[in-house]
Write an enzyme that holds these catalytic residues in place. Structure first.
Site, PDB file in Angstrom:
ATOM      1  N   GLU A  23       7.766  19.320 -21.048  1.00  0.00           N
ATOM      2  CA  GLU A  23       8.823  18.932 -20.257  1.00  0.00           C
ATOM      3  C   GLU A  23       9.041  17.350 -20.279  1.00  0.00           C
ATOM      4  OE1 GLU A  23       9.362  20.890 -16.368  1.00  0.00           O
ATOM      5  OE2 GLU A  23       7.921  22.401 -16.826  1.00  0.00           O
ATOM      6  N   ASP A  69      19.595  30.163 -15.118  1.00  0.00           N
ATOM      7  CA  ASP A  69      18.865  29.669 -16.287  1.00  0.00           C
ATOM      8  C   ASP A  69      19.412  30.120 -17.354  1.00  0.00           C
ATOM      9  OD1 ASP A  69      16.937  28.138 -14.679  1.00  0.00           O
ATOM     10  OD2 ASP A  69      15.998  30.067 -14.232  1.00  0.00           O
ATOM     11  N   ASN A  74      19.804  21.379 -16.882  1.00  0.00           N
ATOM     12  CA  ASN A  74      18.520  21.523 -16.129  1.00  0.00           C
ATOM     13  C   ASN A  74      17.336  21.731 -16.841  1.00  0.00           C
ATOM     14  OD1 ASN A  74      17.358  22.938 -13.876  1.00  0.00           O
ATOM     15  ND2 ASN A  74      17.380  25.129 -14.652  1.00  0.00           N
ATOM     16  N   HIS A 119      13.986  24.275 -17.703  1.00  0.00           N
ATOM     17  CA  HIS A 119      13.237  25.526 -17.380  1.00  0.00           C
ATOM     18  C   HIS A 119      11.729  25.708 -17.887  1.00  0.00           C
ATOM     19  CE1 HIS A 119      12.750  29.500 -15.359  1.00  0.00           C
ATOM     20  NE2 HIS A 119      12.620  29.944 -16.562  1.00  0.00           N
ATOM     21  N   ARG A 133      17.902  24.619  -5.881  1.00  0.00           N
ATOM     22  CA  ARG A 133      19.056  25.258  -5.260  1.00  0.00           C
ATOM     23  C   ARG A 133      19.887  25.881  -6.428  1.00  0.00           C
ATOM     24  NH1 ARG A 133      18.251  26.969  -0.836  1.00  0.00           N
ATOM     25  NH2 ARG A 133      20.410  27.137  -0.194  1.00  0.00           N
ATOM     26  N   VAL A 134      20.447  27.088  -6.148  1.00  0.00           N
ATOM     27  CA  VAL A 134      21.454  27.510  -6.958  1.00  0.00           C
ATOM     28  C   VAL A 134      22.820  26.886  -6.997  1.00  0.00           C
ATOM     29  CG1 VAL A 134      22.595  29.636  -7.950  1.00  0.00           C
ATOM     30  CG2 VAL A 134      20.267  29.774  -7.235  1.00  0.00           C
ATOM     31  N   ARG A 136      26.731  26.753   1.440  1.00  0.00           N
ATOM     32  CA  ARG A 136      26.447  26.391  -0.138  1.00  0.00           C
ATOM     33  C   ARG A 136      27.806  25.362  -0.240  1.00  0.00           C
ATOM     34  NH1 ARG A 136      22.343  28.524  -3.066  1.00  0.00           N
ATOM     35  NH2 ARG A 136      21.657  30.362  -2.402  1.00  0.00           N
ATOM     36  N   SER A 167       7.894  15.110 -11.286  1.00  0.00           N
ATOM     37  CA  SER A 167       7.142  14.609 -12.428  1.00  0.00           C
ATOM     38  C   SER A 167       8.340  14.253 -13.569  1.00  0.00           C
ATOM     39  CB  SER A 167       6.071  15.339 -12.670  1.00  0.00           C
ATOM     40  OG  SER A 167       6.495  16.515 -13.194  1.00  0.00           O
ATOM     41  N   ASN A 168       9.235  15.276 -13.608  1.00  0.00           N
ATOM     42  CA  ASN A 168      10.372  14.981 -14.766  1.00  0.00           C
ATOM     43  C   ASN A 168      11.135  13.765 -14.188  1.00  0.00           C
ATOM     44  OD1 ASN A 168      10.442  17.349 -16.793  1.00  0.00           O
ATOM     45  ND2 ASN A 168      10.056  18.717 -14.996  1.00  0.00           N
TER      46      ASN A 168
HETATM   47  C1  GRF Z   1       8.767  22.106 -13.316  1.00  0.00           C
HETATM   48  O1  GRF Z   1       8.013  22.862 -14.171  1.00  0.00           O
HETATM   49  C2  GRF Z   1      10.192  22.166 -13.416  1.00  0.00           C
HETATM   50  O2  GRF Z   1      10.687  22.700 -14.800  1.00  0.00           O
HETATM   51  C3  GRF Z   1      10.392  23.252 -12.550  1.00  0.00           C
HETATM   52  O3  GRF Z   1       9.772  22.700 -11.291  1.00  0.00           O
HETATM   53  C4  GRF Z   1       8.553  22.069 -11.932  1.00  0.00           C
HETATM   54  C5  GRF Z   1       8.182  20.793 -11.344  1.00  0.00           C
HETATM   55  O4  GRF Z   1       9.046  19.742 -11.733  1.00  0.00           O
HETATM   56  N1  GRF Z   1      11.765  23.852 -12.289  1.00  0.00           N
HETATM   57  P1  GRF Z   1       9.059  18.413 -11.065  1.00  0.00           P
HETATM   58  O5  GRF Z   1       7.543  17.799 -11.194  1.00  0.00           O
HETATM   59  O6  GRF Z   1       9.508  18.226  -9.664  1.00  0.00           O
HETATM   60  O7  GRF Z   1       9.832  17.576 -12.015  1.00  0.00           O
END
Ligand code: GRF
Length: 223
Positions: free
Chosen positions: A179, A150, A112, A114, A96-97, A70, A18-19
């Protein structure tokens, strides 16, 4: 307003995207001056890949499970991001870190998002943990990635109230709506070359001044 050129983005995703969608929508509206050169998912089933397809944005799966370490996984990411001339790496729900190898390759060029007011509630399930803790405000943070989880320099934060009839889900949705506003804004600051970093402090050149007003939850009644 500072002049702005299109910045080349590589967007890393793992889930719903969604972001990613809010970034795509802002580019299509013309408010965000960026080109998404590549969307990379570590999860072959991420819905974010479908979103990229719908908007004819190039996407690719680099599944971490198919790499022995990694660093090997990250080398594949780096190769793809470089070959697509990515200037800014945008982690959008990317689960992933990152190791120092990746961070060194893109110093202060990885953002990023959060879903909490950092440094509170770092790590996973931030919204649920904030809700269970009983906080009166929560929100979200866009920051540069560093070698902690974070912990990098904060670019922009948004605060939302927790209402008495909220559930963890309604709070998560309220945070997510924010966000979708602050991530495109943070990237646009970058595109405009307005981000100055000094240690942990990020300044937005010619940034608007916030209202110097306290927020209360519940609101004060007679004080
Ligand atoms: C969001 O809250 C993001 O901050 C978190 O995962 C959630 C889903 O994000 N890390 P998205 O819909 O895949 O962008």
């Amino acid at each position: 307003m500072a002049s702005s050129r299109n910045v080349n983005l590589g967007v890393l995703v793992s889930g719903s995207g969604s972001n990613l969608q809010s970034i795509i929508d802002s580019i299509e509206k013309g408010t965000l001056h960026a080109d998404i050169r590549i969307v990379i998912s570590n999860n072959p089933d991420a819905y974010a890949l479908e979103r990229a397809r719908r908007h004819k944005i190039k996407s690719l799966v680099i599944d971490h499970l198919t790499y022995p370490s990694r660093e090997d996984f990250e080398r594949a990411l780096i190769e793809s991001l470089r070959s697509h001339e990515v200037e800014l790496v945008v982690m959008a729900g990317f689960m992933r870190v990152l190791t120092p190898l990746f961070l060194r390759t893109f110093p202060m060029k990885i953002m990023n998002i959060h879903p909490a007011i950092l440094p509170s509630f770092q790590g996973i399930h931030a919204q649920e943990r904030a809700f269970d803790y009983g906080v009166k405000f929560s929100g979200c943070t866009v920051h540069f990635a560093d070698d902690g989880i974070d912990t990098g320099p904060i670019i922009i934060q948004s605060v939302v109230p927790v209402c008495h009839d909220d559930t963890a889900d309604t709070l998560r949705e309220r945070i997510l709506r924010e966000e979708h506003r602050i991530y495109p804004q943070a990237i646009q600051y970058y595109a405009e070359g307005r981000i100055e970093i000094s240690g942990r402090k990020v300044n937005i050149r010619h940034g608007l001044r916030p209202e110097e007003r306290a927020l209360h939850n519940p609101p004060l009644e007679s004080f």
